[in-house]
Design an enzyme around this catalytic site. Structure first.
Site, PDB file in Angstrom:
ATOM      1  N   ASP A 149       0.824  -1.202   0.000  1.00 28.48           N
ATOM      2  CA  ASP A 149       0.000   0.000   0.000  1.00 28.48           C
ATOM      3  C   ASP A 149       0.864   1.259   0.000  1.00 28.48           C
ATOM      4  O   ASP A 149       0.647   2.181  -0.794  1.00 28.48           O
ATOM      5  CB  ASP A 149      -0.900  -0.014   1.238  1.00 28.48           C
ATOM      6  CG  ASP A 149      -2.348   0.302   0.902  1.00 28.48           C
ATOM      7  OD1 ASP A 149      -2.707   0.225  -0.281  1.00 28.48           O
ATOM      8  OD2 ASP A 149      -3.128   0.616   1.831  1.00 28.48           O
ATOM      9  N   ASP A 192      -9.101  -2.743   2.658  1.00 25.21           N
ATOM     10  CA  ASP A 192      -9.012  -2.144   3.988  1.00 25.21           C
ATOM     11  C   ASP A 192     -10.006  -2.770   4.957  1.00 25.21           C
ATOM     12  O   ASP A 192      -9.942  -2.516   6.168  1.00 25.21           O
ATOM     13  CB  ASP A 192      -9.255  -0.635   3.895  1.00 25.21           C
ATOM     14  CG  ASP A 192      -8.225   0.051   3.017  1.00 25.21           C
ATOM     15  OD1 ASP A 192      -7.060  -0.374   3.047  1.00 25.21           O
ATOM     16  OD2 ASP A 192      -8.584   0.994   2.287  1.00 25.21           O
TER      17      ASP A 192
END
Length: 482
Positions: A333, A393
């Site tokens: 990420d 997420d």
């Protein structure tokens, strides 16, 4: 170069007048817009998108006198167009662009005499304005301040925490049924047939992260083709996930269990209707996916079902695998959000480009929870009318929460790991939103969610003196059931 977002407030001539707001891009070094519509001066809009207005001979001065005029982009600079429009008596200049809106930049020192307000607007918005408001339209420009906090993030927070908590709990229920089946040889074969779990080992975790990296890079370079592959996969996977979620609920209802036989197979009628319903839901979303007024609700329902099914189905065998998975995906990420701008030619993040649709592609990846922004601002019109949270997420920390719940079931620890990890996830989400509000830019949520959940789980295991067992997991998970 200054690229500032503002709002063009347009009003039709009907009674009562119909109004609508549109996104504009302006240069705050050239123009200062009011923050509200109070005492705003409206100008009649003259649509001259058939010309580019690079010289005064293209139009009659009568058409522009004391009006706001919209012309097409191209052939000459913004300020050259503005000088021509100003000389013909115009009071406002809008430049329509068929491509993505970009910063307005020219050498202002050569055009000190130009004081005309200039802004860039989407050509499609001009067409929409004619269709919605008619040919007689009055317009004005303003730029309200950005809201400090958008309450759509509260909805995002509730959806995310609910999904993670429910997914972890569901995984624990499945674990309890597994333990009962192991203890009862008569139920073992039946449970084995129902079991659809996939267990991640450290090797498969690394392979999974590599596949994620490769897929993201491929999407960056071949987005306009692969986006339809992702949409198709999402429709199939979300329909199956929705079916699994609802079938688990229906299975607890002791009614409507009549069966039909087809092709030597017996199927409950209610499950057959449920399958048709889930397929129809995915098809309706696929057809109307670009309808912003309501399609987001269906996408969120399908997305939540997808995340729940993923969290329940994918089993982490031990805390070691959880640390490897969450740690690698955190690096993934951060790299694709913060490091890739130094690598790409346009200085844009690969992650952000893919999420927004590279090169202005209108098709968006259906891998996010979307909630319309509740606070009115120029940013809502220009950039993202929705607050977004990626499925990753939810799923990635959710796998750790699910492992904690299963460990609670195995050790009969009164849900202490599950509850603490879920609370840590909620705290990580709040921290993400706080940083988002302070920095006014998108954040990789895993940057805050991963440390919160991993550290909390570790502290609970250390405090209970179960770290070794928590790290290695229960032996029956990695061994063969006799």
């Amino acid at each position: 170069v200054s690229a500032d977002e503002g709002i063009l407030h347009a009003s039709g001539s009907g009674v009562p007048p119909v109004t609508k707001d549109y996104c504009i891009i302006y240069n705050s070094n050239w123009l200062s817009l009011p923050k509200t519509l109070d005492n705003a001066t409206f100008r009649t809009l003259e649509n001259l998108t058939s010309t580019v207005l690079c010289n005064s001979s293209e139009v009659s001065p009568v058409l522009l006198k004391d009006k706001a005029v919209v012309v097409m982009r191209g052939n000459c600079t913004f300020l050259e167009k503005a000088r021509v429009a100003q000389s013909l008596g115009a009071k406002m200049l809008l430049i329509a662009s068929k491509s993505r809106l970009s910063p307005i930049s020219d050498n202002k020192t050569d055009f000190e005499d130009v004081t005309l307000p200039v802004a860039l607007i989407r050509y499609n918005d001009i067409i929409d304005m004619q269709l919605m408001l008619g040919n007689e339209v009055n317009v004005t420009m303003y730029s309200p301040p950005l809201p400090e906090f958008d309450y759509s993030m509260v909805v995002i927070f509730l959806i995310a925490v609910f999904t993670v908590a429910l997914g972890g709990y569901w995984s624990g229920v499945a674990e309890l049924e597994n333990l009962k089946a192991i203890a009862n040889p008569g139920e073992r074969e039946t449970r084995r047939k129902k079991e659809e779990n996939v267990t991640f080992t450290p090797v498969t975790v690394i392979l999974f992260v590599v596949i994620c990296c490769v897929m993201l890079v491929l999407l960056y370079f071949f987005y306009k083709w692969l986006v339809y592959v992702i949409i198709s996969v999402f429709c199939l996977a979300s329909a199956m996930s929705l079916y699994n979620c609802l079938a688990a609920l229906i299975g607890e209802i002791p009614f409507g269990q009549c069966r039909i036989t087809c092709c030597n197979k017996t199927v409950e009628v209610r499950l057959a209707f449920l399958a048709v319903f889930c397929i129809a839901a995915a098809v309706v979303w696929a057809v109307f996916r670009n309808e912003d007024r309501w399609a987001w609700i269906l996408q969120d329902i399908l997305g939540v079902a997808f995340c729940l099914n993923f969290i329940k189905t994918l089993k982490m065998p031990n805390f070691k695998s959880c640390v490897i998975l969450l740690g690698l995906l955190l690096l993934y990420d951060v790299f694709f959000v913060f490091i890739t701008p130094f690598i790409t030619k346009n200085g844009a993040s690969i992650m952000v480009e893919v999420a927004a649709g590279p090169f202005g592609n209108s098709e968006k990846l259906p891998v996010v929870i979307r909630v319309p922004r509740l606070e009115h601002s120029a940013s809502t019109l220009c950039d993202l009318p929705f607050s977004l949270l990626g499925f990753g997420d939810i799923i990635v920390p959710g796998l750790l929460v699910a492992y904690c719940r299963r460990f609670d079931v195995q050790t009969r620890s009164s849900s202490v790991y599950y509850i603490s990890c879920t609370i840590a996830y909620a705290v990580g989400m709040v921290l993400t939103f706080v940083v988002l509000a302070l920095m006014k830019m998108g954040q990789p949520a895993l940057l805050y969610l991963v440390p919160c959940t991993l550290i909390t789980s570790s502290l609970v295991a250390w405090r209970r003196k179960e770290m070794k067992k928590f790290w290695k997991g229960n032996s029956y998970q990695v061994g063969c059931v006799p």
